[in-house]
Write an enzyme that holds these catalytic residues in place. Sequence first.
Site, mmCIF file in Angstrom:
data_model
loop_
_atom_site.group_PDB
_atom_site.id
_atom_site.type_symbol
_atom_site.label_atom_id
_atom_site.label_comp_id
_atom_site.label_asym_id
_atom_site.label_seq_id
_atom_site.Cartn_x
_atom_site.Cartn_y
_atom_site.Cartn_z
ATOM 1 C CB SER A 97 -18.394 11.210 3.369
ATOM 2 O OG SER A 97 -18.654 10.536 4.575
ATOM 3 C CB CYS A 98 -13.344 11.288 5.087
ATOM 4 S SG CYS A 98 -14.320 12.729 5.394
ATOM 5 C CG ASN A 99 -16.419 11.743 9.157
ATOM 6 O OD1 ASN A 99 -15.694 11.427 10.198
ATOM 7 N ND2 ASN A 99 -16.866 13.144 8.932
ATOM 8 N NE ARG B 192 -11.948 18.783 7.188
ATOM 9 C CZ ARG B 192 -13.049 18.763 6.715
ATOM 10 N NH1 ARG B 192 -14.337 18.902 7.413
ATOM 11 N NH2 ARG B 192 -13.315 18.435 5.510
ATOM 12 C CG HIS C 12 -13.269 13.898 10.291
ATOM 13 N ND1 HIS C 12 -14.096 15.146 10.304
ATOM 14 C CD2 HIS C 12 -13.437 13.640 8.926
ATOM 15 C CE1 HIS C 12 -14.328 15.462 9.183
ATOM 16 N NE2 HIS C 12 -13.820 14.679 8.176
ATOM 17 C CD GLN D 179 -9.458 16.074 7.466
ATOM 18 O OE1 GLN D 179 -9.113 15.438 8.301
ATOM 19 N NE2 GLN D 179 -8.609 17.101 7.313
HETATM 20 N N1 LIG Z 1 -12.068 17.270 1.785
HETATM 21 C C1 LIG Z 1 -12.381 16.140 2.385
HETATM 22 O O1 LIG Z 1 -12.207 15.944 3.558
HETATM 23 C C2 LIG Z 1 -13.244 15.182 1.786
HETATM 24 C C3 LIG Z 1 -13.995 15.498 0.650
HETATM 25 N N2 LIG Z 1 -14.781 14.631 0.300
HETATM 26 C C4 LIG Z 1 -15.918 14.784 -0.989
HETATM 27 O O2 LIG Z 1 -14.775 14.867 -2.282
HETATM 28 C C5 LIG Z 1 -15.514 15.922 -3.215
HETATM 29 C C6 LIG Z 1 -14.573 16.942 -3.257
HETATM 30 O O3 LIG Z 1 -14.172 17.588 -2.245
HETATM 31 P P1 LIG Z 1 -12.621 18.444 -1.954
HETATM 32 O O4 LIG Z 1 -11.621 17.524 -2.926
HETATM 33 O O5 LIG Z 1 -12.389 18.626 -0.701
HETATM 34 O O6 LIG Z 1 -13.086 19.668 -2.628
HETATM 35 P P2 LIG Z 1 -12.038 20.962 -3.344
HETATM 36 O O7 LIG Z 1 -12.781 22.391 -3.112
HETATM 37 O O8 LIG Z 1 -10.682 20.629 -2.687
HETATM 38 O O9 LIG Z 1 -11.895 20.431 -4.796
HETATM 39 C C7 LIG Z 1 -12.752 20.684 -5.777
HETATM 40 C C8 LIG Z 1 -12.242 20.921 -7.167
HETATM 41 O O10 LIG Z 1 -13.212 20.800 -8.197
HETATM 42 C C9 LIG Z 1 -13.035 21.884 -8.914
HETATM 43 N N3 LIG Z 1 -14.281 22.459 -9.337
HETATM 44 C C10 LIG Z 1 -15.030 23.383 -8.919
HETATM 45 N N4 LIG Z 1 -16.295 23.428 -9.831
HETATM 46 C C11 LIG Z 1 -16.004 22.568 -10.750
HETATM 47 C C12 LIG Z 1 -16.690 22.506 -11.917
HETATM 48 N N5 LIG Z 1 -17.934 22.976 -12.199
HETATM 49 N N6 LIG Z 1 -16.385 21.717 -12.915
HETATM 50 C C13 LIG Z 1 -15.017 20.960 -12.496
HETATM 51 N N7 LIG Z 1 -14.250 21.269 -11.512
HETATM 52 C C14 LIG Z 1 -14.843 22.212 -10.678
HETATM 53 C C15 LIG Z 1 -12.256 23.035 -8.235
HETATM 54 O O11 LIG Z 1 -11.637 23.897 -8.808
HETATM 55 C C16 LIG Z 1 -11.274 22.184 -7.437
HETATM 56 O O12 LIG Z 1 -10.239 21.879 -7.743
HETATM 57 C C17 LIG Z 1 -16.763 16.343 -2.309
HETATM 58 O O13 LIG Z 1 -17.847 15.715 -2.721
HETATM 59 C C18 LIG Z 1 -16.491 16.031 -0.910
HETATM 60 O O14 LIG Z 1 -17.635 16.124 -0.080
HETATM 61 C C19 LIG Z 1 -14.603 13.245 0.594
HETATM 62 C C20 LIG Z 1 -13.888 13.052 1.478
HETATM 63 C C21 LIG Z 1 -13.247 13.883 2.186
HETATM 64 O O1 LIG Z 2 -16.756 13.684 3.759
HETATM 65 C C1 LIG Z 2 -16.293 14.824 4.665
HETATM 66 O O2 LIG Z 2 -16.929 14.928 5.951
HETATM 67 P P1 LIG Z 2 -18.307 14.185 6.254
HETATM 68 O O3 LIG Z 2 -18.310 12.711 6.183
HETATM 69 O O4 LIG Z 2 -18.754 14.529 7.723
HETATM 70 O O5 LIG Z 2 -19.617 14.695 5.556
HETATM 71 C C2 LIG Z 2 -15.187 15.584 4.415
HETATM 72 O O6 LIG Z 2 -14.436 15.721 5.479
HETATM 73 C C3 LIG Z 2 -15.521 16.588 3.864
HETATM 74 O O7 LIG Z 2 -16.713 17.211 4.754
HETATM 75 P P2 LIG Z 2 -17.067 18.799 4.337
HETATM 76 O O8 LIG Z 2 -18.318 18.591 3.867
HETATM 77 O O9 LIG Z 2 -16.947 19.466 5.898
HETATM 78 O O10 LIG Z 2 -16.072 19.375 3.591
#
Ligand SMILES: NC(=O)C1=CN([C@@H]2O[C@H](COP(=O)(O)OP(=O)(O)OC[C@H]3O[C@@H](n4cnc5c(N)ncnc54)[C@H](O)[C@@H]3O)[C@@H](O)[C@H]2O)C=CC1
Ligand SMILES: O=C(OP(=O)(O)O)[C@H](O)COP(=O)(O)O
Length: 338
Positions: free
Chosen positions: A140-142, A169, A221, A302
Amino acid sequence: MKSVAINGYGTIGKRVADAVAAQDDMKIIGVSKTRPNYEARTAVEEKGYDLYIGIPEKEQLFKDAGIEIAGTVENMIQEADVVVDCTPGSIGPQNLEMYKKAGIKAIYQGGEDHELTGLSFNAISNYDDSYGADYTRVVSCNTTGLTRTLYTIDKIADIKKARAVMVRRGSDPSEVKKGPINSIVPNPPTVPSHHGPDVKTVMNRIDVTTMALLVPTTLMHQHNIMVEINNNVETEDIVEALEKRSRVLVIDASEGLGSTAELMEYAKELGRNRNDLYEIPVWRESINVVENELFYMQAVHQESDVIPENIDAIRAILEIESDKEKSIAKTNKSMGIL
Ligand SMILES: NC(=O)C1=CN([C@@H]2O[C@H](COP(=O)(O)OP(=O)(O)OC[C@H]3O[C@@H](n4cnc5c(N)ncnc54)[C@H](O)[C@@H]3O)[C@@H](O)[C@H]2O)C=CC1
Ligand SMILES: O=C(OP(=O)(O)O)[C@H](O)COP(=O)(O)O
């Protein structure tokens, strides 16, 4: 040239897509969406990516919206050498069955458990472990932020143990339904938070314990880190080591960078794609060695710090580059990382 599919085109997926498109040793086969929203439309009409749909039953919704689709996720992964799974945490296990059936390699994100892949990834600390693997997970980002600085410090100071208080955040900037908006929330309320154990999945030798809380901000964060060290090093030695490490920035609060808001403004000044700050900023003024203890404070954007890690993970898993330093340097250059 090796080809990459991006499953899930949200906060992380759209950034990984752009970063892949900026490389000269890999290309994008397509990206996937489940809903015909503005991100789906821009993916096709502005970026020119082929768009595949995650839920075939929703095909008509895309047709009604006039958004051209190239097929389903199952079609997309047939064409690619690796899929970067950027779907929300916990969707991973069901997708893994599909990837296995298609015989495609996969890279997951930090929202999934380490156990899903049995292998986790951070470029500087354990690139080689994922070299040629079938599945890995970019932490993860953190966890990425903690790993980059602790790895660097450990090399010169020999860390005995590290403790961190993580100020997280509340939501990403576009997540209007998440909070808190007027509270400080111990999250998780239990100790340790998942971040400490998660660091150990990519840097096993360090004893790291973390506790975390959520605050009403969307920008970044922030981490407060206390490290017991075995070696006799000075504050200046730590500053120098962090300055030399790419993807880490030693920044000066006194230069107007004393807050996460100003750091995000700095990313805009740098002209970054989506105003992203891929590096982990560490406040110079906070770095302080007192006898055998080191204290420092850092921030994490993040939405973007894990993006270059995904590019390196693609090179490792597809055996495009065996030397981690070469991969890191190539990724950095292509993305303008300092
Ligand atoms: N947002 C953040 O700050 C960070 C997120 N992550 C990780 O990255 C991953 C993605 O997170 P985000 O990009 O924030 O999520 P998000 O909710 O912004 O994007 C997820 C995407 O997946 C799509 N989706 C949903 N269900 C689906 C399915 N069944 N099949 C295909 N696509 C589907 C959604 O339409 C959306 O486009 C998670 O594991 C999260 O924990 C890691 C680092 C930072
Ligand atoms: O990987 C993250 O945070 P985390 O390292 O605290 O789990 C991203 O900021 C996503 O966190 P979220 O699970 O609050 O969307």
